[in-house]
Write a protein that holds these residues in place. Structure first.
Motif, PDB file in Angstrom:
ATOM      1  N   MET A   1       0.830  -1.213   0.000  1.00 42.45           N
ATOM      2  CA  MET A   1       0.000   0.000   0.000  1.00 42.45           C
ATOM      3  C   MET A   1       0.856   1.250   0.000  1.00 42.45           C
ATOM      4  N   LEU A   2       1.913   1.237   0.870  1.00 40.28           N
ATOM      5  CA  LEU A   2       2.793   2.389   0.954  1.00 40.28           C
ATOM      6  C   LEU A   2       3.517   2.605  -0.361  1.00 40.28           C
ATOM      7  N   GLN A   3       3.984   1.459  -0.979  1.00 42.97           N
ATOM      8  CA  GLN A   3       4.715   1.574  -2.230  1.00 42.97           C
ATOM      9  C   GLN A   3       3.829   2.154  -3.322  1.00 42.97           C
ATOM     10  N   SER A   4       2.548   1.760  -3.360  1.00 40.29           N
ATOM     11  CA  SER A   4       1.648   2.288  -4.392  1.00 40.29           C
ATOM     12  C   SER A   4       1.379   3.758  -4.183  1.00 40.29           C
ATOM     13  N   LYS A   5       1.275   4.174  -2.935  1.00 41.77           N
ATOM     14  CA  LYS A   5       1.065   5.593  -2.665  1.00 41.77           C
ATOM     15  C   LYS A   5       2.291   6.399  -3.055  1.00 41.77           C
ATOM     16  N   ARG A   6       3.486   5.818  -2.839  1.00 45.78           N
ATOM     17  CA  ARG A   6       4.698   6.542  -3.162  1.00 45.78           C
ATOM     18  C   ARG A   6       4.809   6.756  -4.670  1.00 45.78           C
ATOM     19  N   LYS A   7       4.230   5.829  -5.463  1.00 46.13           N
ATOM     20  CA  LYS A   7       4.309   5.957  -6.917  1.00 46.13           C
ATOM     21  C   LYS A   7       3.375   7.025  -7.451  1.00 46.13           C
ATOM     22  N   LEU A  10       3.029  13.803  -6.747  1.00 45.78           N
ATOM     23  CA  LEU A  10       2.690  14.735  -5.684  1.00 45.78           C
ATOM     24  C   LEU A  10       1.556  15.657  -6.099  1.00 45.78           C
ATOM     25  N   GLY A  11       1.607  16.120  -7.343  1.00 47.98           N
ATOM     26  CA  GLY A  11       0.551  17.012  -7.808  1.00 47.98           C
ATOM     27  C   GLY A  11      -0.812  16.370  -7.753  1.00 47.98           C
ATOM     28  N   ASP A  12      -0.892  15.087  -8.155  1.00 47.64           N
ATOM     29  CA  ASP A  12      -2.169  14.380  -8.115  1.00 47.64           C
ATOM     30  C   ASP A  12      -2.673  14.231  -6.681  1.00 47.64           C
ATOM     31  N   LEU A  13      -1.743  13.959  -5.762  1.00 41.10           N
ATOM     32  CA  LEU A  13      -2.129  13.824  -4.359  1.00 41.10           C
ATOM     33  C   LEU A  13      -2.723  15.125  -3.820  1.00 41.10           C
ATOM     34  N   LEU A  14      -2.108  16.252  -4.176  1.00 37.89           N
ATOM     35  CA  LEU A  14      -2.584  17.539  -3.677  1.00 37.89           C
ATOM     36  C   LEU A  14      -3.928  17.921  -4.293  1.00 37.89           C
ATOM     37  N   ILE A  15      -4.127  17.545  -5.546  1.00 38.19           N
ATOM     38  CA  ILE A  15      -5.427  17.807  -6.172  1.00 38.19           C
ATOM     39  C   ILE A  15      -6.506  16.944  -5.524  1.00 38.19           C
ATOM     40  N   GLN A  16      -6.174  15.651  -5.268  1.00 42.33           N
ATOM     41  CA  GLN A  16      -7.129  14.780  -4.596  1.00 42.33           C
ATOM     42  C   GLN A  16      -7.521  15.325  -3.227  1.00 42.33           C
ATOM     43  N   LYS A  17      -6.551  15.938  -2.551  1.00 45.44           N
ATOM     44  CA  LYS A  17      -6.796  16.472  -1.215  1.00 45.44           C
ATOM     45  C   LYS A  17      -7.498  17.831  -1.258  1.00 45.44           C
ATOM     46  N   ASN A  56       2.479  17.771   6.197  1.00 46.27           N
ATOM     47  CA  ASN A  56       1.443  17.037   6.932  1.00 46.27           C
ATOM     48  C   ASN A  56       0.618  16.161   5.999  1.00 46.27           C
ATOM     49  N   ILE A  57       0.353  16.664   4.797  1.00 46.52           N
ATOM     50  CA  ILE A  57      -0.400  15.870   3.820  1.00 46.52           C
ATOM     51  C   ILE A  57       0.414  14.645   3.405  1.00 46.52           C
ATOM     52  N   LEU A  58       1.713  14.870   3.136  1.00 51.37           N
ATOM     53  CA  LEU A  58       2.564  13.730   2.781  1.00 51.37           C
ATOM     54  C   LEU A  58       2.612  12.715   3.922  1.00 51.37           C
ATOM     55  N   SER A  59       2.713  13.220   5.139  1.00 54.21           N
ATOM     56  CA  SER A  59       2.758  12.331   6.301  1.00 54.21           C
ATOM     57  C   SER A  59       1.501  11.488   6.397  1.00 54.21           C
ATOM     58  N   GLU A  60       0.364  12.127   6.173  1.00 55.98           N
ATOM     59  CA  GLU A  60      -0.918  11.408   6.292  1.00 55.98           C
ATOM     60  C   GLU A  60      -1.109  10.402   5.164  1.00 55.98           C
ATOM     61  N   LEU A  61      -0.830  10.817   3.933  1.00 56.99           N
ATOM     62  CA  LEU A  61      -1.092   9.962   2.786  1.00 56.99           C
ATOM     63  C   LEU A  61      -0.113   8.792   2.707  1.00 56.99           C
ATOM     64  N   LEU A  62       1.152   9.055   3.099  1.00 57.04           N
ATOM     65  CA  LEU A  62       2.147   7.997   3.036  1.00 57.04           C
ATOM     66  C   LEU A  62       2.222   7.182   4.321  1.00 57.04           C
ATOM     67  N   PRO A 108      10.072  12.219   0.593  1.00 55.53           N
ATOM     68  CA  PRO A 108       9.913  10.772   0.765  1.00 55.53           C
ATOM     69  C   PRO A 108       9.324  10.068  -0.450  1.00 55.53           C
ATOM     70  N   MET A 109       8.905  10.821  -1.456  1.00 54.34           N
ATOM     71  CA  MET A 109       8.347  10.197  -2.658  1.00 54.34           C
ATOM     72  C   MET A 109       9.408   9.962  -3.726  1.00 54.34           C
ATOM     73  N   ASP A 110      10.647  10.329  -3.441  1.00 53.09           N
ATOM     74  CA  ASP A 110      11.742  10.129  -4.395  1.00 53.09           C
ATOM     75  C   ASP A 110      12.180   8.666  -4.340  1.00 53.09           C
ATOM     76  N   ILE A 111      11.681   7.862  -5.271  1.00 49.38           N
ATOM     77  CA  ILE A 111      11.938   6.419  -5.264  1.00 49.38           C
ATOM     78  C   ILE A 111      13.416   6.128  -5.507  1.00 49.38           C
ATOM     79  N   PHE A 112      14.038   6.894  -6.397  1.00 51.42           N
ATOM     80  CA  PHE A 112      15.457   6.670  -6.688  1.00 51.42           C
ATOM     81  C   PHE A 112      16.298   6.893  -5.432  1.00 51.42           C
ATOM     82  N   ALA A 113      16.025   7.977  -4.705  1.00 47.61           N
ATOM     83  CA  ALA A 113      16.757   8.261  -3.470  1.00 47.61           C
ATOM     84  C   ALA A 113      16.528   7.148  -2.448  1.00 47.61           C
ATOM     85  N   TYR A 114      15.289   6.662  -2.356  1.00 45.52           N
ATOM     86  CA  TYR A 114      14.961   5.590  -1.415  1.00 45.52           C
ATOM     87  C   TYR A 114      15.789   4.339  -1.713  1.00 45.52           C
TER      88      TYR A 114
END
Length: 585
Positions: A1-7, A10-17, A56-62, A108-114
């Motif tokens: 679930m976390l991995q799918s959210k990370r993919k 960010l823009g889509d997440l903010l629009i959804q919110k 805070n949004i990133l914290s909640e969604l991820l 935290p959404m930077d998959i390459f860095a992770y």
């Protein structure tokens, strides 16, 4: 679930919110393309979303925690798991390693860095989101160069032989920037700049070498076992200053400019022969910060207005007094910066010239060629000056020439090493100056000290103890007020303090005071000053700052001239002394 959210983007997440709309996202993406910054930072910079709200949004969604680094207690061993260059590259820091590995990331959404961090750490980890600005500040604090200093010291020790000739060859040689002595000094300077040190002390002892840094007025020590490297370090520093490397029997002074982390640092160096070699003290002056203006000194508005009036007078003597390291020169240069205009001729006599200002005629005193303060002052008076700055009134001749210059149409600014404003006038007379001359030329005296500021990141309320309340009653007549104290964090090096500020007392002379000064009546002058409505002592100013939450009661008692006692800790522990003060109050 976390991995799918990370993919998700960010823009889509903010629009959804519902934080931004599609048009705002497109505008931000366009700006991001031209600026090269990350989308989250671009949205914050454009004012479309608050940084805390975004995190805070990133914290909640991820489903990861949002960690505020300024209040975080770091584990040094955990931090070391990521090298500094890797941490800076991927904007990440290891927060803890028990019970599980936790890494704070600004994105935290930077998959390459992770993936890269997991490879370097050789272990999967949990994420936390952190504020990018706080992360950059934290890097300078937690990645101390103390371990590098010890490592380079060991390397240098291994390369040194017992032959003094070989030692000199190592230091003077080819100028290889990778030589351990160079890397050691580079780490020493980088560490000093990172922790805002004002001085570096290099002190050889019988079996160790001590490197101490003065931070906010207090020394912090690192002990290096390889004592034999001391001579190599001193030789390299002497070369940087152009000093005589073969002369070890007499003190030497020099200066050089160093580039440290992109900043220009002016270094004043002093050597002194001691029992186990040569001691070196370096004063660091960050030229990139420019001249401190008077508004930034910490003077209360009413006192600042009065001081500005003094330095705008066409003639007279204005003294700034205090012990060594109390900020006298900084205050005087702030004053010169204000009156430095095309229509004003300013000449300075200094030892050494600390700040360089355009339009000023600055003279470096050199006693070796009989170019002392008095001779420079005589020559300056023939150069048609409006304002003269004398670095320090050290002797009778300099003081008398300065006072006479103040009587003949010049504004003279100078410093004096005294404890308070009232005693400065008597110090001049102790030097042999006639009282009438002091009374005729004196315009005002500013006494100052530096106190440490409470760390804003770990400050908490600290009601005064019973003993402190007694001393407060004696000092100000009442013990009420809210006070702060820092409990210690990584931002302040666990000291509870971060930075320093000035506290001041300004003495302006009225007719009665001048008459008492003219006839040498010390007792009457002191009484008149204490009963003056305009005069407020150093300790009262410091106490006002403590009540305003800028400093602590400990700092007030440390600099207070009204409490003649050994140390703050002794003062609180001595019940008999407290009882005496309580009775006299």
């Amino acid at each position: 679930m976390l991995q799918s959210k990370r993919k998700l983007r960010l823009g889509d997440l903010l629009i959804q919110k519902g934080v931004i709309d599609e048009l705002q996202l497109q505008a931000a993406l366009k700006e991001q393309k031209s600026s090269g910054r990350k989308l989250g930072q671009t949205l914050v910079d454009m004012g479309l979303v608050e940084e805390d709200a975004l995190l805070n949004i990133l914290s909640e969604l991820l489903e990861i925690p949002f960690v505020r680094l300024r209040q975080y207690q770091f584990d040094p061993e955990a931090v070391k798991r990521l090298p500094e260059n890797i941490a800076r590259r991927y904007r990440a820091i290891v927060l803890s390693q028990t019970p599980e590995l936790l890494v704070g990331m600004s994105d935290p959404m930077d998959i390459f860095a992770y993936d890269e961090l997991a490879r370097i750490l050789k272990h999967p980890f949990n994420q936390a989101v952190v504020r990018d600005s706080e992360l950059l500040e934290t890097f300078d604090v937690v990645y101390s160069h103390k371990s590098d200093i010890s490592q380079f010291a060991e390397q240098l020790h291994d390369q040194l032989s017992d032959d003094a000739f070989d030692l000199s060859n190592l230091v003077v040689g080819s100028g290889d920037d990778d030589a351990p002595v160079v890397r050691l000094l580079q780490s020493v300077f980088e560490d000093a700049v990172a922790v805002r040190a004002s001085d570096i002390h290099i002190e050889p002892d019988e079996s160790v070498l001590r490197i101490r840094q003065r931070i906010d007025g207090h020394l912090h020590e690192q002990v290096i076992k390889e004592k034999r490297i001391s001579a190599a370090v001193v030789l390299r520093l002497k070369l940087m200053c152009g000093l005589n490397i073969s002369e070890k029997r007499i003190p030497q002074d020099g200066r050089f400019t160093a580039r440290v982390k992109g900043r220009s640092i002016d270094v004043r160096l002093s050597t002194m022969p001691v029992q186990y070699g040569e001691s070196v003290v370096m004063r660091l002056l960050d030229q990139s910060e420019g001249i401190l203006d008077l508004d930034s000194t910490g003077m209360p508005p009413d006192l600042l207005a009065r001081f500005r009036h003094l330095i705008r007078r066409p003639h007279g003597l204005v003294l700034v007094t205090g012990p060594t390291g109390s900020g006298k020169t900084t205050t005087l240069y702030g004053a010169l910066n204000e009156v430095n205009e095309p229509g004003v001729k300013i000449i300075t006599a200094e030892d050494p010239v600390e700040y360089r200002l355009p339009r000023l005629t600055q003279v470096q005193v050199n006693p070796k060629i009989d170019l002392d303060f008095a001779s420079v002052l005589r020559a300056a008076l023939r150069q048609d000056p409006d304002i003269i700055l004398v670095g320090e009134m050290r002797d009778t001749e300099t003081a008398e020439i300065g006072l006479r210059a103040a009587l003949t149409g010049h504004l003279v600014l100078s410093t004096l090493h005294t404890n308070d404003a009232v005693s400065s006038a008597w110090r001049l007379m102790d030097m042999g100056i006639e009282p009438y001359l002091v009374a005729s030329a004196m315009s005002g005296i500013l006494a100052q000290r530096l106190v440490r500021k409470v760390c804003p990141h770990c400050a908490e309320e600290a009601p005064p103890s019973a003993n402190e309340r007694v001393w407060l009653e004696a000092l100000s007549g009442h013990a009420e007020g809210a006070f702060l104290r820092g409990h210690g964090c990584y931002q302040c090096g666990n000291t509870g303090y971060r930075g320093r500020m000035g506290v001041f007392e300004l003495l302006e002379f009225d007719e009665e005071m001048l008459e008492a000064l003219r006839v040498g009546d010390n007792g009457r002058l002191t009484t008149l000053v204490r009963h003056s409505k305009q005069f407020k002592s150093l300790s009262r100013h410091a106490l006002d700052d403590a009540r305003a939450g800028k400093t602590t009661l400990e700092e007030v008692f440390r600099i207070s001239a009204d409490i003649s006692y050994g140390s703050y800790e002794q003062m609180l522990a001595d019940e008999e002394a407290v009882a005496t003060v309580q009775a006299s109050a």
